[in-house]
Design an enzyme around this catalytic site. Sequence first.
Site, PDB file in Angstrom:
ATOM      1  CE  LYS A  26      16.726 -21.515  11.662  1.00 36.36           C
ATOM      2  NZ  LYS A  26      17.419 -20.248  11.714  1.00 36.36           N
TER       3      LYS A  26
ATOM      4  CG  ASP B  27       8.704 -24.151   9.643  1.00 36.16           C
ATOM      5  OD1 ASP B  27       9.848 -23.840   9.998  1.00 36.16           O
ATOM      6  OD2 ASP B  27       7.815 -24.480  10.442  1.00 36.16           O
ATOM      7  CG  HIS B  28      12.717 -19.242   9.302  1.00 35.56           C
ATOM      8  ND1 HIS B  28      11.731 -19.005  10.217  1.00 35.56           N
ATOM      9  CD2 HIS B  28      13.884 -19.098   9.969  1.00 35.56           C
ATOM     10  CE1 HIS B  28      12.285 -18.734  11.383  1.00 35.56           C
ATOM     11  NE2 HIS B  28      13.598 -18.772  11.264  1.00 35.56           N
TER      12      HIS B  28
ATOM     13  CE  LYS C 188      10.236 -14.256  20.739  1.00 38.96           C
ATOM     14  NZ  LYS C 188      11.177 -14.452  19.631  1.00 38.96           N
TER      15      LYS C 188
ATOM     16  CD  GLU D  35      14.045 -16.418  19.402  1.00 40.36           C
ATOM     17  OE1 GLU D  35      14.378 -15.659  18.486  1.00 40.36           O
ATOM     18  OE2 GLU D  35      12.868 -16.609  19.745  1.00 40.36           O
TER      19      GLU D  35
ATOM     20  CG  HIS E 110       9.914 -22.495  13.560  1.00 40.32           C
ATOM     21  ND1 HIS E 110       9.560 -22.326  12.245  1.00 40.32           N
ATOM     22  CD2 HIS E 110       9.925 -21.245  14.098  1.00 40.32           C
ATOM     23  CE1 HIS E 110       9.374 -21.034  12.006  1.00 40.32           C
ATOM     24  NE2 HIS E 110       9.565 -20.365  13.115  1.00 40.32           N
TER      25      HIS E 110
ATOM     26  NE  ARG F   3      -3.426  -0.044   2.886  1.00 41.17           N
ATOM     27  CZ  ARG F   3      -4.749   0.037   2.771  1.00 41.17           C
ATOM     28  NH1 ARG F   3      -5.326   1.156   2.422  1.00 41.17           N
ATOM     29  NH2 ARG F   3      -5.501  -1.014   3.017  1.00 41.17           N
TER      30      ARG F   3
ATOM     31  CE  LYS G 190       5.794 -18.380  12.840  1.00 44.41           C
ATOM     32  NZ  LYS G 190       6.748 -17.658  13.702  1.00 44.41           N
TER      33      LYS G 190
ATOM     34  CG  ASP H 175       6.739 -16.824  17.480  1.00 48.51           C
ATOM     35  OD1 ASP H 175       6.360 -16.374  16.385  1.00 48.51           O
ATOM     36  OD2 ASP H 175       7.838 -16.540  17.977  1.00 48.51           O
TER      37      ASP H 175
END
Length: 508
Positions: free
Chosen positions: A188, A183-184, A346, A222, A246, A47, A154, A241
Site C-alpha cells: 500500500k 503481505d499486501h 470485522k 473493517e 499486516h 484444476r 498468505k 488473519d
Amino acid sequence: MKKIDNQALVIFGASGDLTYRKLVPSVFDLYMNDSLPEGYAVLGVSRSKYTDAEFRRKMKEGIKQFSHFKNAAAERINSFLKRLFYLSIDTQKSEDYELVKNRLKELNRKLDLHHNYIFYLSTPPQLYPIIPKYLYGQGLTLQQKGFRRIIIEKPFGHDLESAMELNRSLTDFFSEEQIYRIDHYLGKETVQNLLVTRFSNGIFEPLWNRNYIQHVEITAAESIGVEGRGGYYDTSGAMRDMVQNHLLQVASLVAMEPPAKVTAEEIRHEKLKVFRSLRPLSDEDLRNNIIRGQYTESHVKGKFLAGYRDEEGVDKDSRTETYFAMKFFIDNWRWSGVPFYIRTGKRLPTRVSEIVIHFRPSPTQLFKSVDGAVEAGNQLIMRIQPDEGILLKTGMKVPGNGYEVRSVNVDFHYSDLKDHYIPEAYERLILDCMTGDNTLYMSGEGAELTWRFVQPILDYWNSDPNAPLYGYPSGSWGPESADQLIEGAGTWRYPCKNLSDDGIYCEL
Ligand code: BG6
C-alpha cells in the site's frame, strides 16, 4: 525505472477469486501504465477446465470490475487479453508439471520470454510445499537460463511450527532470494509513505522516541463481516488473519531505525531488529493485555446483520475472534516503556486503517481546553486507507479573550493532489517481483519471528477454556473491555471515513 526483462507470470490457483479480483486486474493496470516488457505472458494454472478463450473471458469481467482502468477502450483490453493463457492440471500430480514445462517452452518460443518465470502460489496453503517440489522436479526452479522466482500468498503458516516447516520446505527448492512472501499491506502506497514521512523530514525523527511519544495506536477496522469466507475465517480468526502479518509489519515500519541505505537488505535488517526486540508476552500480558471479541447480530443503518456464529461455514459454537486488540512493548533503546496498541476487527462501524502517534503533552499545562479539560498531547495520524493522507492535531487559541485551547487539524489528503494515481498494492508488489526487488516482501526470518511473538496467544486460547471471548454488536467499535485496555493512555481514536473527522458515532 529499471528496465524490465521479458518474462511470464505463472499463477497457480488461477480459477480462484484472488486471480480474478486482484492479480489479473493489477497486471492489466501495469499494462495500462506501460510497465510490462515487450515479451510478457500470464499463464493461469488450475484444476478447473478452461480453454484460453474461456479464461480470457472470465478475466475480462474481473478487469472491468476491479481494475483502475475498468473503463479502458475495448481494443486495449483485448490486446492485453491476448497475453493470457491457461492450462488445466492436477496440481497434486508430479507428472502434470511436465505440461507446465512444455507450455512454458512453447510460450517462450512464441513470445521470447527469455526463460524468466515468476510462479505465483494463490492456492489452498496445503499445496504450498507440493508445488515447489514438483516444479523443481521439472528443473523449473533452476536459474540457468533465466530467473525463477516464487510468490507465496498468505497465510504463511498457521502457527510457528507450520511457518518454520514451510520455510524449510521452500528453501529445499528455492534459495531465499528467489522467495517472495507477500503481505499486501506492505504494497500500500501509504504504508510505504511511512518511511518517507519519517526519514525525509527533519521535524519528525528527532521526536520519534520514548522521550516524546506517549503511545502508538494502530487500527485496521473493517465494516464488512466474513463475506462468504466463513469456512476459512473460522480456522483463522482476526489475530492470524490481520495481526501476525499486516499489523506487525506496519508496526515494524513505525518502529524501525533509519536504514543505512534504501535497499531491501538494509530495510529488512532494520525490521528484523524490531521483531527481535518485541517483548515476549508474559502470562499476565495474556490475561490482561489481549482482548478478543466476536460480533453478534444487530441492526445497522436499518439493516439486519447476522451474528458471526450464524454466518455460512462458521461453527455454531465457534470461539474464533473477529476482533482483536492488544498492548505490547518493544524493548529497545528507542521504544523502552512506550506501549503499542493494535486493534482490528470485522463489522466495526467503518473501514479504516491508520496509525496514530500520540505525543506527550507539553510539560507544563498552562492552558485549559474549551471544555475545561487539560491539554491533550498532539497526535500525528497517518492514514493508510481510505482518504489517504496525514493529519496533525495541534492546540490553537480560541479567538477572543482568555487563553482557551482547541485541538485543530493540520491535514494533507492525497486526493488534493492533481495527479494522485495510487497503485493497488498488488500492482506495486508484482512489479517489484518482476524487477527482482524484495524490499516490500517478508523475509523468512521475519515471518518466523512474528509467529514466535504471537504463538503464546494461540497456546493460551487453546489451553485455557476460561480465556475470555467478548461479544460485541455488529456496527460497534468492539468489546467494551478494549477501552479498559487503553484507559491509562486515554481512549482509542474513533476514526471516520474522512481523515479529519473522528468520534464514536460518525458513521452510524
Ligand atoms: C486480508 C484478510 O489479508 O486483508 C481479509 O484476509 C481482510 O480478511 C483484508 O479483509 C483487508 O485488506 P484491505 O486491503 O482491504 O485492508
